[in-house]
Design a protein around this motif. Structure first.
Motif, PDB file in Angstrom:
ATOM      1  N   ARG A  73       1.035  -1.220   0.044  1.00  0.00           N
ATOM      2  CA  ARG A  73      -0.055  -0.066  -0.115  1.00  0.00           C
ATOM      3  C   ARG A  73       1.019   1.269   0.002  1.00  0.00           C
ATOM      4  NH1 ARG A  73      -1.706  -0.052   5.407  1.00  0.00           N
ATOM      5  NH2 ARG A  73       0.222   1.248   5.701  1.00  0.00           N
ATOM      6  N   ASN A 187      -4.754  -3.048   1.609  1.00  0.00           N
ATOM      7  CA  ASN A 187      -3.911  -3.624   2.537  1.00  0.00           C
ATOM      8  C   ASN A 187      -3.675  -5.085   2.051  1.00  0.00           C
ATOM      9  OD1 ASN A 187      -3.335  -1.650   4.034  1.00  0.00           O
ATOM     10  ND2 ASN A 187      -4.747  -2.407   5.604  1.00  0.00           N
ATOM     11  N   ASP A 226     -13.754  -9.117  13.884  1.00  0.00           N
ATOM     12  CA  ASP A 226     -12.713  -8.680  14.659  1.00  0.00           C
ATOM     13  C   ASP A 226     -12.676  -7.392  14.813  1.00  0.00           C
ATOM     14  OD1 ASP A 226     -10.498  -7.957  15.822  1.00  0.00           O
ATOM     15  OD2 ASP A 226      -9.068  -8.389  14.039  1.00  0.00           O
ATOM     16  N   ARG A 229     -10.826  -4.075  13.821  1.00  0.00           N
ATOM     17  CA  ARG A 229     -11.069  -3.444  12.383  1.00  0.00           C
ATOM     18  C   ARG A 229     -11.343  -2.074  12.474  1.00  0.00           C
ATOM     19  NH1 ARG A 229     -12.538  -8.954  10.145  1.00  0.00           N
ATOM     20  NH2 ARG A 229     -10.553  -9.942  10.083  1.00  0.00           N
ATOM     21  N   ARG A 235      -7.498   4.397  11.879  1.00  0.00           N
ATOM     22  CA  ARG A 235      -6.170   4.721  11.713  1.00  0.00           C
ATOM     23  C   ARG A 235      -5.790   4.893  10.293  1.00  0.00           C
ATOM     24  NH1 ARG A 235      -1.502   1.194  11.630  1.00  0.00           N
ATOM     25  NH2 ARG A 235      -2.363  -0.542  12.305  1.00  0.00           N
TER      26      ARG A 235
HETATM   27  P1  ATP Z   1       1.173  -0.141   9.064  1.00  0.00           P
HETATM   28  O1  ATP Z   1       1.883   0.615   8.000  1.00  0.00           O
HETATM   29  O2  ATP Z   1       0.467   0.621  10.143  1.00  0.00           O
HETATM   30  O3  ATP Z   1       2.125  -1.369   9.680  1.00  0.00           O
HETATM   31  P2  ATP Z   1      -0.179  -2.301   7.979  1.00  0.00           P
HETATM   32  O4  ATP Z   1      -1.250  -2.547   6.898  1.00  0.00           O
HETATM   33  O5  ATP Z   1       1.040  -3.131   7.500  1.00  0.00           O
HETATM   34  O6  ATP Z   1      -0.249  -0.928   8.465  1.00  0.00           O
HETATM   35  P3  ATP Z   1      -0.191  -4.480  10.201  1.00  0.00           P
HETATM   36  O7  ATP Z   1      -0.791  -4.251  11.712  1.00  0.00           O
HETATM   37  O8  ATP Z   1       1.337  -4.273  10.075  1.00  0.00           O
HETATM   38  O9  ATP Z   1      -0.897  -3.124   9.191  1.00  0.00           O
HETATM   39  O10 ATP Z   1      -0.733  -5.627   9.499  1.00  0.00           O
HETATM   40  C1  ATP Z   1      -0.243  -6.160   8.162  1.00  0.00           C
HETATM   41  C2  ATP Z   1      -1.239  -6.696   7.361  1.00  0.00           C
HETATM   42  O11 ATP Z   1      -2.132  -7.698   7.893  1.00  0.00           O
HETATM   43  C3  ATP Z   1      -2.344  -5.687   6.968  1.00  0.00           C
HETATM   44  O12 ATP Z   1      -1.994  -4.834   5.904  1.00  0.00           O
HETATM   45  C4  ATP Z   1      -3.523  -6.492   6.484  1.00  0.00           C
HETATM   46  O13 ATP Z   1      -3.518  -7.133   5.372  1.00  0.00           O
HETATM   47  C5  ATP Z   1      -3.362  -7.667   7.664  1.00  0.00           C
HETATM   48  N1  ATP Z   1      -4.159  -7.355   9.076  1.00  0.00           N
HETATM   49  C6  ATP Z   1      -3.687  -6.826   9.932  1.00  0.00           C
HETATM   50  N2  ATP Z   1      -4.463  -6.785  10.945  1.00  0.00           N
HETATM   51  C7  ATP Z   1      -5.593  -7.345  10.256  1.00  0.00           C
HETATM   52  C8  ATP Z   1      -7.026  -7.509  10.945  1.00  0.00           C
HETATM   53  N3  ATP Z   1      -7.363  -7.245  11.948  1.00  0.00           N
HETATM   54  N4  ATP Z   1      -7.687  -7.997  10.142  1.00  0.00           N
HETATM   55  C9  ATP Z   1      -7.666  -8.375   8.776  1.00  0.00           C
HETATM   56  N5  ATP Z   1      -6.375  -8.350   8.559  1.00  0.00           N
HETATM   57  C10 ATP Z   1      -5.346  -7.655   8.993  1.00  0.00           C
END
Ligand code: ATP
Ligand code: MG
Length: 430
Positions: A73, A187, A226, A229, A235
Motif C-alpha cells: 500500500r 492492504n 474482529d 478493524r 487509523r
Molecule cells: P502499518 O503501516 O501501520 O504497519 P499495515 O497495513 O502494515 O499498516 P499491520 O498491522 O502491520 O498493518 O498488518 C499487516 C497486514 O495484515 C495488513 O496490511 C492486513 O493485510 C493484515 N491485517 C492486520 N490486521 C488485520 C485485521 N485485524 N484483520 C484483517 N487483516 C489484518
C-alpha cells in the motif's frame, strides 16, 4: 422471528452477529489480477534489501513469496514503508530452515521472524504463511472449550471458543484464500520485487488510485469478526488523509454502531491500537478523524481522555511534538505522552491530598498510584510503563521548585515549555 427468540434464549445469535459468515452467503474470493510496473510504477528503491532477500531465498527454494499488506500500500502511494511483511506458501518450519536467524513466534497465529543485523540496528522481516478462511462449520469441528487442554489445543490448527473468539488460526491456504481474510482492499495486495508484479484480488490497486479505503466483503460483518478493524479503519483514514484518501461510504457507515463491540476486545490490544493511533506520526489527524466520525468517545477509556484533552496546552504540545518527532524518524515513548495527558489528574489528586495535610512527597506518590490504577488497565509492559511515568511525574515538583514556579501553574506559564522539555528528557526522548 421465533427462531431468533429461541436462539436468544439458548445464547445463540444469528450467524452474522457472531461475525461468522451467514449460511448460504458465499465468500467472494475475487479474481486474480497481475499489474505490471508500467502500470503501478512502484519505485523499487523504496523496497528494503532484507525484504528483497527474504523473497529471493524463499523463491529460490521453490516457494511463492511476496511482500504483502501495508508495505505494498505504502509503496503504491510513494511512501517509504516503515516495515515489511512477507507472505509465502512455505510453512513456518520450512521458512525457519532457510534462514540462519529465524524464529517461530506466536501460538494462536504462528509466524516467523527473520532477523538481519544485530543490536540496535537489527531489522526483523515478518514472514506469514498464506492462511485459509475457515467457515463456521469447519471451525465447529475443532471447537475449543474450557475443558480443552493446552496440549489438545496445540494439536489443533484452528479453534474457536464458545463465544466465537479465535483461539488458534493456523490453517494454511492459497494466496487467494489469504487475500480475502485481510481487512482493506489496499492492504491485500502482494508484490514480487523480482518480477515487479503486483497481485491484486479485490480491486486494491484501483482503490489506491482513487484514494478509497474499502473493507473487503461486508464491512459490518468484518467489524463483528474482529472489532479491532474499527480502530484500524480510523487509523488508515487518519494516516492517509494527507494523501487524499477517504473511507468508502459502506465501510464508514457501520463504524459508529459497531463501536460497542470493542467492549469484548482485551484491554492490552486496545491499548496497543490506541498507541498506533497516537504514535505513528498522525496523532492530530487521528483525533480529527475520530471527531469527524462521531467516535470521539467510546473506543477505549484512555483514548477518550486524550481526545477530550487534545486542546489543552500540555497535551496539544505533546501530540504535536510526537508527530514531529515521528516525522523526523526520532523515537517516541508512550510514557512521555501519557504522563502529559494524565498530569492534570496527578496534579489535582496531589493538591487534594496536600489540602488534607498529607506530606508533599507521599501525597504525590499516592496521587500517582491512584491515577495510574484508575486510568491504565491491564496492558502489556504495565510495570515498566508505571515506573517510567512515575519517574517523570516525581521529577516535576523538583523542577518546579528550581525554576521558582508555583506548584500547579505549569501549563499556563511561559516556563511551561522548559518543564515540558524536562518531562521529555526524563522520558528518555532526547
Ligand atoms: P502499518 O503501516 O501501520 O504497519 P499495515 O497495513 O502494515 O499498516 P499491520 O498491522 O502491520 O498493518 O498488518 C499487516 C497486514 O495484515 C495488513 O496490511 C492486513 O493485510 C493484515 N491485517 C492486520 N490486521 C488485520 C485485521 N485485524 N484483520 C484483517 N487483516 C489484518
Ligand atoms: Mg505493517
Amino acid at each position: 422471528m421465533i427462531k431468533k427468540f429461541i436462539n436468544k434464549l439458548l445464547g445463540k445469535s444469528d450467524s452474522a452477529a457472531d461475525g461468522k459468515p451467514a449460511k448460504g452467503k458465499k465468500t467472494n474470493y475475487g479474481k486474480r489480477e497481475d499489474i505490471g510496473v508500467a502500470t503501478h510504477g512502484i519505485d523499487n528503491d523504496l523496497v528494503d534489501d532484507r525484504a528483497r532477500d527474504v523473497v529471493h531465498v524463499l523463491k529460490r527454494a521453490g516457494f511463492q513469496a511476496y511482500i504483502v499488506g501495508g508495505a505494498v500500500r505504502d509503496l503504491l502511494v510513494g511512501l517509504r514503508p516503515k516495515d515489511f511483511d512477507v507472505a509465502t506458501n512455505a510453512t513456518p518450519e520450512q521458512v525457519k530452515h532457510l534462514f540462519r536467524r529465524a524464529f517461530i513466534i506466536g501460538r494462536r497465529f504462528r509466524i516467523v521472524h527473520v532477523v538481519y543485523g544485530r543490536g540496535r540496528e537489527h531489522e526483523v522481516i515478518e514472514v506469514t504463511t498464506f492462511r485459509a478462511n475457515l467457515d463456521n462449520a469447519a471451525a465447529e469441528q475443532v471447537k475449543g472449550n474450557e475443558k480443552t487442554s493446552k496440549s489438545e489445543l496445540a494439536g489443533m490448527k484452528h479453534a474457536v471458543d464458545s463465544t466465537g473468539r479465535v483461539l488458534r488460526d493456523n490453517v494454511w491456504g492459497t494466496q487467494q484464500e489469504d487475500a480475502v481474510r485481510r481487512d482493506f482492499t489496499i492492504n491485500a495486495m502482494y508484490y514480487d520485487p523480482e518480477t515487479q508484479i503486483v497481485v491484486d484480488y479485490h480491486g486494491g490497486f484501483k482503490d489506491a488510485k482513487n484514494r478509497v479505503i474499502r473493507m473487503i466483503g461486508d464491512a459490518a460483518a468484518r467489524y463483528r469478526e474482529d472489532p479491532v478493524r474499527i480502530i484500524r479503519a480510523v487509523r488508515f483514514a487518519a494516516k492517509l488523509a494527507p494523501l487524499g484518501f477517504k473511507l468508502d461510504s459502506k465501510t464508514a457507515a457501520p463504524l459508529l454502531a459497531s463501536q460497542k463491540l470493542l467492549a469484548d476486545v482485551p484491554q492490552s490490544r486496545l491499548f496497543d491500537e490506541m498507541l498506533k493511533l497516537l504514535q505513528t506520526g498522525h496523532a492530530q489527524s487521528s483525533i480529527d478523524t475520530l471527531k469527524a466520525l462521531g467516535m470521539a468517545k467510546g473506543i477505549y477509556p484512555l483514548l477518550d481522555v486524550v481526545v477530550e484533552r487534545a486542546d489543552q496546552t500540555l497535551v496539544r504540545v505533546a501530540l504535536e511534538d510526537t508527530d514531529r518527532r515521528v516525522g523526523e524518524g526520532k523515537p517516541v515513548v508512550a510514557s512521555f505522552l501519557l504522563a502529559c495527558v494524565l498530569w492534570a489528574d496527578v496534579r489535582d489528586g496531589w493538591a487534594a491530598r496536600l489540602r488534607q495535610r498529607q506530606h508533599s512527597h507521599p501525597a504525590l506518590q499516592d496521587a500517582i498510584d491512584d491515577v495510574f490504577n484508575a486510568r491504565i488497565g491491564d496492558v502489556s509492559g504495565r510495570g515498566k510503563l508505571a515506573a517510567d511515568m512515575r519517574e517523570i511525574w516525581m521529577m516535576q515538583p523538583r523542577f518546579e521548585k528550581r525554576v521558582g514556579n508555583t506548584p500547579f501553574g505549569m501549563v499556563d506559564q511561559p516556563r511551561f515549555r522548559a518543564s515540558f522539555d524536562f518531562m521529555r528528557l526524563r522520558a528518555g526522548c532526547r
